[in-house]
Design an enzyme around this catalytic site. Structure first.
Site, PDB file in Angstrom:
ATOM      1  N   GLY A 295     -35.917  -3.671 -39.932  1.00 53.23           N
ATOM      2  CA  GLY A 295     -37.339  -3.518 -39.641  1.00 53.23           C
ATOM      3  C   GLY A 295     -38.212  -3.943 -40.805  1.00 53.23           C
TER       4      GLY A 295
ATOM      5  N   GLU B 121     -28.773  -5.645 -38.475  1.00 51.46           N
ATOM      6  CA  GLU B 121     -28.635  -4.707 -37.348  1.00 51.46           C
ATOM      7  C   GLU B 121     -27.279  -4.810 -36.643  1.00 51.46           C
ATOM      8  OE1 GLU B 121     -33.126  -5.012 -37.815  1.00 51.46           O
ATOM      9  OE2 GLU B 121     -31.369  -6.239 -38.199  1.00 51.46           O
TER      10      GLU B 121
ATOM     11  N   GLU C 281     -38.574  -7.509 -40.455  1.00 50.22           N
ATOM     12  CA  GLU C 281     -39.439  -7.772 -39.300  1.00 50.22           C
ATOM     13  C   GLU C 281     -40.914  -7.547 -39.655  1.00 50.22           C
ATOM     14  OE1 GLU C 281     -36.701  -6.815 -35.445  1.00 50.22           O
ATOM     15  OE2 GLU C 281     -36.887  -5.194 -36.925  1.00 50.22           O
TER      16      GLU C 281
ATOM     17  N   ALA D 173     -35.649   0.290 -40.280  1.00 50.95           N
ATOM     18  CA  ALA D 173     -36.047   1.465 -39.517  1.00 50.95           C
ATOM     19  C   ALA D 173     -35.257   2.652 -40.046  1.00 50.95           C
ATOM     20  CB  ALA D 173     -35.731   1.251 -38.036  1.00 50.95           C
TER      21      ALA D 173
END
Ligand code: T1G
Length: 654
Positions: free
Chosen positions: A107, A130, A110, A68
């Site tokens: 992300g 993270e 993910e 992200a």
């Protein structure tokens, strides 16, 4: 084939009946808002196109997706959210396959987990780092990863934040296959799976697991977290994946992510993340090219020297290690070979890698052999005359454009440089012990260091995979000056009423791996004692001076190595020693000090204030370039807990 553009950073082309999407958002293809909206637009387009049977996601450049966009944290959310994009990928009716060339992190991993197939390039790496930012994966990582690779492996990857390279990813079941050309392989896989039932990760049941094994893995994470929340929360979420359905798990994960994202801990770790990116960047060196360094000389193969040699060897350099005698050179080589063997045992190096390192090592007692070196780092005894003599000799041996670096901890590198004909080629490289493990290097910009010499030193440290912090010349540079300041404050509190174990437990409760008195015992008390004796003649008599440490040394208490220091170490166990308390009480009585009680909070506030005051002095003197550099030095060299952000950051927050 015409290129279609779905946003400023997402484009696509048709490969027959497969839509091949490319994310191009330099420098790391972060999942910024325009990437998310571009992906959704491409998915919507492919959903409506009857002639498209499959969908491939790829990243442009050396990274698949770096996660992200951390810079968006704390800003108003922009739709679509990442969980929405990921849900759409997983639910997609046509096969979605990702071609992972380079890193798929956070992300980005993910997104890969939500795809129906994952093809890894040979340099692929998958990770959910993270926790290093004080958060948990917030777009399905804690729920989908255990479904794919099992609970224990998921706890390991998520709570360490480490990456799994391509071969391990396939072995874990995280990737389906490795391909030299992952894009072509992904297109073929998408086409092959068209019209077939798709493997939706979220619908996979978490494999059964031994509860005792999970408890053990959790206990290990809790022990290592030293008060940090994110890893402990991550375990809770991964475990929950085995007990609840996907939707419940995702909702709990998202709530936890949002809570941690707005926490002080995450703000601190994000500060550390960006401080690391800023560290080592010197504006004045923007257009300066570093000199070429391929052969490194290291003088002295003791504890520090051998660590520096191993770092250079494992980073691909040729190394010439100089010792005073052939016997010392031979035992130095043995010590280095031993460190490399340990690296093989702990799988940080392959046996072939070790052989290659030893083949690039020359251990010698002939100083003239250093003539080939592009850079020479000295790691000899920290004595001024020893170092200046050595530099004077090296001056006549090495090539005129070779760089000379001193690893001194406390001596004045300008005085050492002045012993050479050309001080502009001298720089300080202050490694931390053990140098093959500790990532921090203080790069000392001496009074006459040439810009390209400084640039070369920074480049060298970066190639070692270490963290370079530039600092000016002062006694103890950044780290030891701050360490001395807070040690001084700790000793003041001893005189005022505290005891070593009280101060140490306050530091350990705050997150330090070890308190300052235990650290001193580990390092040995004689080094600082020698320095205090050296400085005694010039010490300002008006300055408060605590003699407790001197009393301990005079009593033969030199630390852990002789079993007695600030603590006693029967059977190696750290134990409070009434004899030390007696020395402290006597020192107070000598000064008529009536002891008082200290709370852990007060102890920490006084120590932090001492660190910050010294930090501010270093900034105002221009020794340190930015507060973040000071935080990084204390975190990477002195055990300051990263999840507190460092003393300068912590002070801002309090
Ligand atoms: N967002 C924004 N900027 C980033 C970024 C990111 N994720 N990653 C790197 N940058 C910037 C960085 O600040 C620097 O900027 C430049 O890119 C180059 O970085 C829901 C919420 C990918 C291995 O933790 O580990 O996904 O200094 O010098 O050495 O679960 O960057 O040039 O101005 O580090 O080649 C999770 C973080 C996010 C990975 C590349 N992802 N990045 O290393 O380059 S949280 C991460 C890295 C998340 C979801 C959650 C590394 C890298 P500048 P660099 P590098």
């Amino acid at each position: 084939m015409a290129e279609m553009r779905f946003s400023e950073s997402v484009s696509a082309r048709l490969d027959g009946d497969v839509l091949v999407v490319a994310i191009d958002n330099p420098p790391v293809n972060a999942l910024s808002a325009h990437v998310r909206s571009g992906l959704v637009a491409a998915l919507d387009y492919a959903a409506g196109a009857r002639d498209i049977v499959g969908f491939v996601i790829s990243g442009t450049g050396r990274i698949f997706v770096g996660g992200a966009d951390i810079r968006e944290f704390g800003k108003p959310p922009v739709a679509p959210s990442l969980p929405d994009v990921i849900d759409q990928i997983e639910a997609f009716e046509k096969p979605v396959v990702c071609a992972v060339a380079g890193a798929a992190l956070g992300g980005g991993c993910e997104v890969a987990l939500a795809c129906h197939g994952r093809i890894a390039g040979e340099n692929a790496a998958f990770g959910l780092p993270e926790v290093k930012l004080g958060i948990v994966p917030g777009a399905g990582g804690t729920q989908r990863l255990p479904r794919l690779i099992g609970t224990i492996a998921a706890i390991d990857l998520i709570c360490t934040g480490r990456t799994a390279k391509a071969d391990e990813a396939v072995a874990l079941g995280l990737a389906d296959a490795i391909a030299a050309d992952p894009l072509t392989a992904a297109i073929a896989a998408a086409r092959e799976n068209a019209g077939r039932p798709l493997r939706r990760t979220g619908r996979i049941t978490v494999p059964a697991v031994d509860a005792a094994a999970v408890d053990m893995a959790e206990a290990k994470v809790v022990a290592k977290s030293r008060g940090q929340c994110a890893p402990v929360e991550a375990v809770r979420l991964v475990k929950a994946a085995g007990h609840c359905d996907l939707e419940q798990g995702l909702a709990e994960e998202r709530a936890t992510f949002l809570r941690l994202r707005d926490s002080e801990e995450s703000a601190a770790l994000r500060h550390v993340f960006f401080a690391e990116r800023a560290a080592g960047k010197v504006e004045t060196l923007a257009d300066v090219s570093p000199r070429r360094i391929e052969t490194v000389g290291v003088v002295g193969t003791g504890l520090m020297g051998s660590g520096i040699v191993v770092s250079a060897l494992t980073s691909g350099y040729h190394v010439i290690a100089l010792e005073q005698t052939p016997e010392a050179a031979a035992s130095g080589r043995e010590r280095i070979a031993g460190i490399l063997a340990k690296a093989v045992q702990s799988r940080r190096l392959t046996a072939e890698g070790r052989e290659a390192c030893l083949a690039r090592l020359e251990a010698t007692a002939e100083a003239k052999d250093l003539a080939m070196a592009d850079l020479v780092v000295e790691a000899v005894f920290d004595d001024l005359s020893v170092k200046t003599d050595l530099f004077r000799r090296l001056d006549s041996i090495v090539a005129p454009d070779a760089i000379l670096a001193t690893n001194t901890s406390y001596l004045d590198p300008d005085t050492i440089a002045a012993a050479t004909a050309d001080p502009s080629r001298v720089v300080g490289l202050h490694f931390f012990s053990p140098a093959n493990v500790m990532r921090l290097v203080e790069v000392v910009d001496c009074a006459k260091t040439a810009p390209d010499v400084l640039a070369s030193a920074l480049n060298f440290v970066k190639r070692l995979g270490k963290l370079a912090i530039v600092c000016g010349v002062t006694e103890g540079f950044i780290g030891n000056r701050i360490f001395s300041a807070y040690r001084r404050e700790a000793e003041f509190m001893l005189e005022d009423g505290a005891l070593p174990h009280q101060i140490d437990s306050a530091l350990e409760a705050y997150g330090f791996p070890m308190g300052i008195f235990a650290v001193n015992d580990m390092a040995g008390l004689e080094i600082a004692w020698a320095r205090r004796k050296r400085l005694a003649a010039t010490r300002d008599p008006a300055e408060r001076y605590v003699e407790i440490a001197d009393r301990l040394c005079e009593a033969g208490r030199l630390g852990r190595k002789n079993g007695l220091g600030w603590y006693a170490y029967p059977n190696g166990e750290r134990t409070i020693d009434p004899a030390v308390t007696a020395v402290i009480e006597a020192a107070r009585a000598e000064k008529n000090i009536v002891p008082r009680a200290f709370t852990a909070m007060e102890i920490m506030n006084r120590l932090l204030t001492a660190m910050v005051d010294e930090g501010k002095a270093l900034l105002s003197e221009g020794i340190a370039a930015r507060p973040g550099d000071i935080d990084l030095v204390m975190i990477n060299g002195y055990g300051f807990p990263a999840h507190k952000g460092g003393p300068m950051f912590a002070a801002q927050k309090s």
